[in-house]
Scaffold this motif. Structure first.
Motif, mmCIF file in Angstrom:
data_model
loop_
_atom_site.group_PDB
_atom_site.id
_atom_site.type_symbol
_atom_site.label_atom_id
_atom_site.label_comp_id
_atom_site.label_asym_id
_atom_site.label_seq_id
_atom_site.Cartn_x
_atom_site.Cartn_y
_atom_site.Cartn_z
ATOM 1 N N GLY A 15 49.684 -21.135 10.624
ATOM 2 C CA GLY A 15 49.878 -20.880 9.198
ATOM 3 C C GLY A 15 48.621 -21.180 8.403
ATOM 4 O O GLY A 15 48.227 -20.420 7.509
ATOM 5 N N ARG A 16 47.987 -22.280 8.737
ATOM 6 C CA ARG A 16 46.743 -22.658 8.053
ATOM 7 C C ARG A 16 45.658 -21.620 8.308
ATOM 8 O O ARG A 16 44.930 -21.207 7.402
ATOM 9 N N GLU A 17 45.575 -21.187 9.564
ATOM 10 C CA GLU A 17 44.566 -20.191 9.917
ATOM 11 C C GLU A 17 44.799 -18.885 9.163
ATOM 12 O O GLU A 17 43.855 -18.260 8.671
ATOM 13 N N MET A 18 46.054 -18.488 9.041
ATOM 14 C CA MET A 18 46.366 -17.256 8.300
ATOM 15 C C MET A 18 45.992 -17.398 6.825
ATOM 16 O O MET A 18 45.446 -16.469 6.233
ATOM 17 N N ARG A 19 46.272 -18.560 6.240
ATOM 18 C CA ARG A 19 45.911 -18.782 4.840
ATOM 19 C C ARG A 19 44.402 -18.752 4.655
ATOM 20 O O ARG A 19 43.890 -18.178 3.690
ATOM 21 N N LEU A 20 43.676 -19.373 5.597
ATOM 22 C CA LEU A 20 42.219 -19.371 5.503
ATOM 23 C C LEU A 20 41.649 -17.959 5.637
ATOM 24 O O LEU A 20 40.736 -17.582 4.904
ATOM 25 N N ARG A 21 42.201 -17.183 6.557
ATOM 26 C CA ARG A 21 41.733 -15.798 6.716
ATOM 27 C C ARG A 21 41.963 -14.996 5.445
ATOM 28 O O ARG A 21 41.097 -14.242 5.017
ATOM 29 N N ALA A 22 43.143 -15.174 4.850
ATOM 30 C CA ALA A 22 43.456 -14.448 3.617
ATOM 31 C C ALA A 22 42.516 -14.872 2.495
ATOM 32 O O ALA A 22 42.022 -14.042 1.732
ATOM 33 N N LEU A 24 39.479 -16.104 2.812
ATOM 34 C CA LEU A 24 38.144 -15.570 3.085
ATOM 35 C C LEU A 24 38.056 -14.089 2.761
ATOM 36 O O LEU A 24 37.056 -13.614 2.228
ATOM 37 N N ARG A 25 39.120 -13.345 3.074
ATOM 38 C CA ARG A 25 39.146 -11.909 2.760
ATOM 39 C C ARG A 25 39.057 -11.693 1.252
ATOM 40 O O ARG A 25 38.298 -10.850 0.773
ATOM 41 N N GLU A 26 39.842 -12.460 0.484
ATOM 42 C CA GLU A 26 39.816 -12.333 -0.976
ATOM 43 C C GLU A 26 38.447 -12.715 -1.529
ATOM 44 O O GLU A 26 37.941 -12.077 -2.452
ATOM 45 N N ASN A 27 37.853 -13.754 -0.972
ATOM 46 C CA ASN A 27 36.530 -14.187 -1.406
ATOM 47 C C ASN A 27 35.495 -13.094 -1.148
ATOM 48 O O ASN A 27 34.650 -12.795 -1.999
ATOM 49 N N LEU A 28 35.581 -12.463 0.009
ATOM 50 C CA LEU A 28 34.647 -11.387 0.333
ATOM 51 C C LEU A 28 34.818 -10.213 -0.625
ATOM 52 O O LEU A 28 33.828 -9.652 -1.120
ATOM 53 N N LYS A 29 36.055 -9.853 -0.929
ATOM 54 C CA LYS A 29 36.311 -8.762 -1.877
ATOM 55 C C LYS A 29 35.723 -9.089 -3.239
ATOM 56 O O LYS A 29 35.103 -8.245 -3.891
ATOM 57 N N ARG A 30 35.915 -10.334 -3.693
ATOM 58 C CA ARG A 30 35.406 -10.741 -4.998
ATOM 59 C C ARG A 30 33.885 -10.699 -5.021
ATOM 60 O O ARG A 30 33.273 -10.202 -5.965
ATOM 61 N N ARG A 31 33.257 -11.195 -3.950
ATOM 62 C CA ARG A 31 31.795 -11.194 -3.902
ATOM 63 C C ARG A 31 31.233 -9.781 -3.866
ATOM 64 O O ARG A 31 30.213 -9.485 -4.496
ATOM 65 N N LYS A 32 31.888 -8.876 -3.126
ATOM 66 C CA LYS A 32 31.438 -7.483 -3.086
ATOM 67 C C LYS A 32 31.555 -6.840 -4.457
ATOM 68 O O LYS A 32 30.669 -6.115 -4.900
ATOM 69 N N SER A 33 32.651 -7.129 -5.136
ATOM 70 C CA SER A 33 32.865 -6.578 -6.467
ATOM 71 C C SER A 33 31.794 -7.085 -7.433
ATOM 72 O O SER A 33 31.247 -6.321 -8.230
ATOM 73 N N GLN A 34 31.496 -8.370 -7.355
ATOM 74 C CA GLN A 34 30.452 -8.936 -8.216
ATOM 75 C C GLN A 34 29.103 -8.298 -7.911
ATOM 76 O O GLN A 34 28.331 -7.979 -8.818
ATOM 77 N N SER A 35 28.826 -8.089 -6.637
ATOM 78 C CA SER A 35 27.558 -7.487 -6.238
ATOM 79 C C SER A 35 27.449 -6.057 -6.765
ATOM 80 O O SER A 35 26.396 -5.647 -7.267
ATOM 81 N N ARG A 36 28.542 -5.307 -6.670
ATOM 82 C CA ARG A 36 28.533 -3.944 -7.197
ATOM 83 C C ARG A 36 28.312 -3.940 -8.704
ATOM 84 O O ARG A 36 27.592 -3.096 -9.226
ATOM 85 N N GLY A 37 28.938 -4.877 -9.384
ATOM 86 C CA GLY A 37 28.778 -4.975 -10.832
ATOM 87 C C GLY A 37 27.339 -5.265 -11.213
ATOM 88 O O GLY A 37 26.798 -4.681 -12.151
#
Length: 55
Positions: A15-22, A24-37
């Motif tokens: 469960g912890r691993e799944m939460r961490l993966r999720a 990290l995925r959200e963090n990556l999406k946010r960073r990509k969005s910021q980079s595009r901006g």
């Protein structure tokens, strides 16, 4: 005395691993969005600079 099997720990770990993966995925999406901006802002700045030079 009978100890609890380690299945609870494995379930908690999974469960912890799944939460961490999720997270990290959200963090990556946010960073990509910021980079595009930022790239869009730089592109807009370069375009406005080149328009000023044309005048």
């Amino acid at each position: 005395m009978i100890d609890k099997p380690d299945t609870d720990r494995n379930g908690e770990h999974a469960g912890r691993e799944m939460r961490l993966r999720a997270a990290l995925r959200e963090n990556l999406k946010r960073r990509k969005s910021q980079s595009r901006g930022r790239a869009d802002q730089v592109g807009a700045t370069e375009r406005s600079d080149s328009e000023r030079q044309d005048e």
